[in-house]
Design a protein around this motif. Structure first.
Motif, short mmCIF file in Angstrom:
data_model
loop_
_atom_site.label_atom_id
_atom_site.label_comp_id
_atom_site.label_asym_id
_atom_site.label_seq_id
_atom_site.Cartn_x
_atom_site.Cartn_y
_atom_site.Cartn_z
N TYR A 151 0.83 -1.20 0.00
CA TYR A 151 0.00 0.00 0.00
C TYR A 151 0.87 1.26 0.00
O TYR A 151 0.68 2.18 -0.80
CB TYR A 151 -0.91 -0.04 1.22
CG TYR A 151 -1.70 1.22 1.50
CD1 TYR A 151 -2.83 1.54 0.76
CD2 TYR A 151 -1.32 2.08 2.53
CE1 TYR A 151 -3.55 2.69 1.02
CE2 TYR A 151 -2.04 3.23 2.80
CZ TYR A 151 -3.16 3.53 2.05
OH TYR A 151 -3.87 4.66 2.32
N TYR A 152 1.86 1.28 0.89
CA TYR A 152 2.73 2.46 0.97
C TYR A 152 3.68 2.55 -0.21
O TYR A 152 3.84 3.62 -0.82
CB TYR A 152 3.53 2.44 2.27
CG TYR A 152 2.75 2.95 3.47
CD1 TYR A 152 2.61 4.32 3.69
CD2 TYR A 152 2.16 2.08 4.37
CE1 TYR A 152 1.90 4.80 4.78
CE2 TYR A 152 1.45 2.54 5.46
CZ TYR A 152 1.32 3.91 5.67
OH TYR A 152 0.61 4.37 6.74
N ARG A 153 4.33 1.48 -0.54
CA ARG A 153 5.42 1.54 -1.51
C ARG A 153 4.94 1.71 -2.95
O ARG A 153 5.64 2.30 -3.77
CB ARG A 153 6.30 0.28 -1.39
CG ARG A 153 7.00 0.21 -0.04
CD ARG A 153 7.87 -1.02 0.08
NE ARG A 153 8.41 -1.14 1.43
CZ ARG A 153 9.45 -0.47 1.91
NH1 ARG A 153 10.10 0.37 1.10
NH2 ARG A 153 9.86 -0.63 3.14
N GLU A 154 3.75 1.21 -3.27
CA GLU A 154 3.27 1.30 -4.65
C GLU A 154 2.28 2.43 -4.87
O GLU A 154 2.22 2.99 -5.96
CB GLU A 154 2.63 -0.03 -5.07
CG GLU A 154 3.60 -1.18 -5.15
CD GLU A 154 2.96 -2.43 -5.72
OE1 GLU A 154 1.88 -2.33 -6.36
OE2 GLU A 154 3.52 -3.53 -5.53
N TRP A 155 1.50 2.75 -3.85
CA TRP A 155 0.38 3.66 -4.08
C TRP A 155 0.48 4.99 -3.35
O TRP A 155 -0.09 5.97 -3.79
CB TRP A 155 -0.93 2.96 -3.68
CG TRP A 155 -1.18 1.69 -4.41
CD1 TRP A 155 -0.87 1.43 -5.72
CD2 TRP A 155 -1.76 0.49 -3.89
NE1 TRP A 155 -1.23 0.15 -6.05
CE2 TRP A 155 -1.78 -0.47 -4.95
CE3 TRP A 155 -2.27 0.11 -2.65
CZ2 TRP A 155 -2.29 -1.74 -4.80
CZ3 TRP A 155 -2.78 -1.17 -2.49
CH2 TRP A 155 -2.79 -2.08 -3.55
#
Length: 364
Positions: A151-155
């Protein structure tokens, strides 16, 4: 919007605190602590020469709040030194955001401001290096769930929050001010390019005045949780007053920069509610120039109702039967602004059922 809570009235006209009796002060203090504005109230009373005339019990309580803030301020400055030491080998300009920036730059919102983490803005291409160096100096990710990591790293617009293993201090490393999946995505390169170096703090920067206001407005009016809504609005009030008085051309440049960064809607809301709730002195020409961000009439009526409920102290004396509904709708709105519909549905389902289930199993 309904009548103003006692705390909002005092933030709007601090000298009015002189007329309060002991019962009003008790209520005011409870509202201020609930809003994370206890130390701010203490400093305002001191600034306006009101402390000596207050009841002894109130003086003692305000003194405690002030002392807690002073210790917090010292801790923030210490933590900034550790972060700068950890990342000095990168040669990157480390751009401080939000409360961290206010403290480091000595800006008015720093007076009494309490916050839980250090916020940095760095280029997206430097995230891996920055994260690695922070880990070498004792910071670790606080989110271990595989979904949260993705969730954090891609979006999102930041790394998963990190916490120091010994000091338990937190740091958020951003590469933008809004998520990758948001409907509006201001170009981070424009923000970095206009950032200003902090005198005497090699390698530390803060956003330019207009950008700092727009980031604060975007953070407040794009979020889904408003526990500190009044505090953040008061930050905006103080930034507008300070830059309007000390930064030549600020009022004319602000709406222009909002258009350049596609942040006209947050600026419209920021000016509207600062003026309505806190009496912020904004020139008529700036208000008119910010009208480009005005939503349709029906939507604005709804937002006046929702923000009128959200931008209040989170204290029972300030709540009514609409407060839970307003909080729920703003939470959905905040996530709606961050993600397209299908992703939002999947995210809410995962957080409501899968993540909750994992937490429950871990507690058994």
């Amino acid at each position: 919007m309904s009548s103003l809570p006692l705390l909002t009235q005092m933030l709007r006209t601090p000298p009015s605190m002189a007329s309060l009796g002991a019962p009003e002060w008790e209520l005011l203090l409870r509202q201020a602590v609930a809003a994370d504005l206890g130390a701010t109230l203490a400093l305002l009373a001191e600034e306006h020469g009101l402390l000596d005339g207050l009841p002894p019990r109130v003086q003692r309580r305000l003194g405690w709040e002030r002392t807690a803030w002073e210790r917090h301020n010292q801790a923030v400055r210490f933590e900034l030194r550790q972060v700068r030491r950890a990342l000095q080998s990168t040669g990157l300009p480390l751009i401080l955001l939000k409360g961290t920036a206010y403290v480091a730059a000595g800006l008015p919102p720093a007076a009494g401001r309490l916050f839980s983490d250090v916020d940095l803005l760095v280029p997206k291409t430097a995230l891996d290096e920055v994260e690695s160096l922070l880990m070498q100096h004792g910071w670790v990710s606080t989110h271990h769930d595989a979904y949260d990591q993705r969730y954090y790293r891609e979006w999102m617009h930041e790394l998963p929050p990190m916490q120091h293993m010994r000091r338990a201090t937190a740091i958020d490393v951003h590469h933008a001010i809004l998520p990758e999946t948001a409907r509006v995505r201001p170009d981070p390169a424009l923000l970095r390019g206009a950032a200003r170096a902090l005198p005497g703090s090699d390698g530390l920067f803060v956003l330019a005045p207009c950008d700092m206001v727009l980031h604060s407005a975007t953070h407040l009016f794009s979020e889904g949780e408003y526990d500190h809504g009044l505090r953040d609005l008061f930050d905006l009030h103080r930034l507008l007053c300070h830059f309007g008085a000390h930064e030549p051309g600020f009022w004319a440049a602000l709406p222009l920069r909002a258009r350049e960064l596609e942040l006209t809607r947050p600026l419209f809301y920021a000016l509207r509610y600062c003026i309505a709730l806190l009496g912020t002195p904004v020139p008529a020409a700036t208000v008119a120039a910010a009208e480009g961000g005005r939503p349709p009439a029906g939507l604005l009526t709804l937002m006046d109702t929702l923000f009128g409920a959200a931008l209040r102290p989170t204290h029972p004396s300030c709540a009514d039967m609409l407060s839970p509904l307003a909080a729920g709708l703003l939470y959905i709105r905040g996530n709606w602004l961050r993600m397209p519909p299908l992703m939002l549905a999947r995210h809410l389902f995962h957080k409501a059922f899968l993540t909750a289930g994992n937490v429950k199993q871990n507690q058994v």
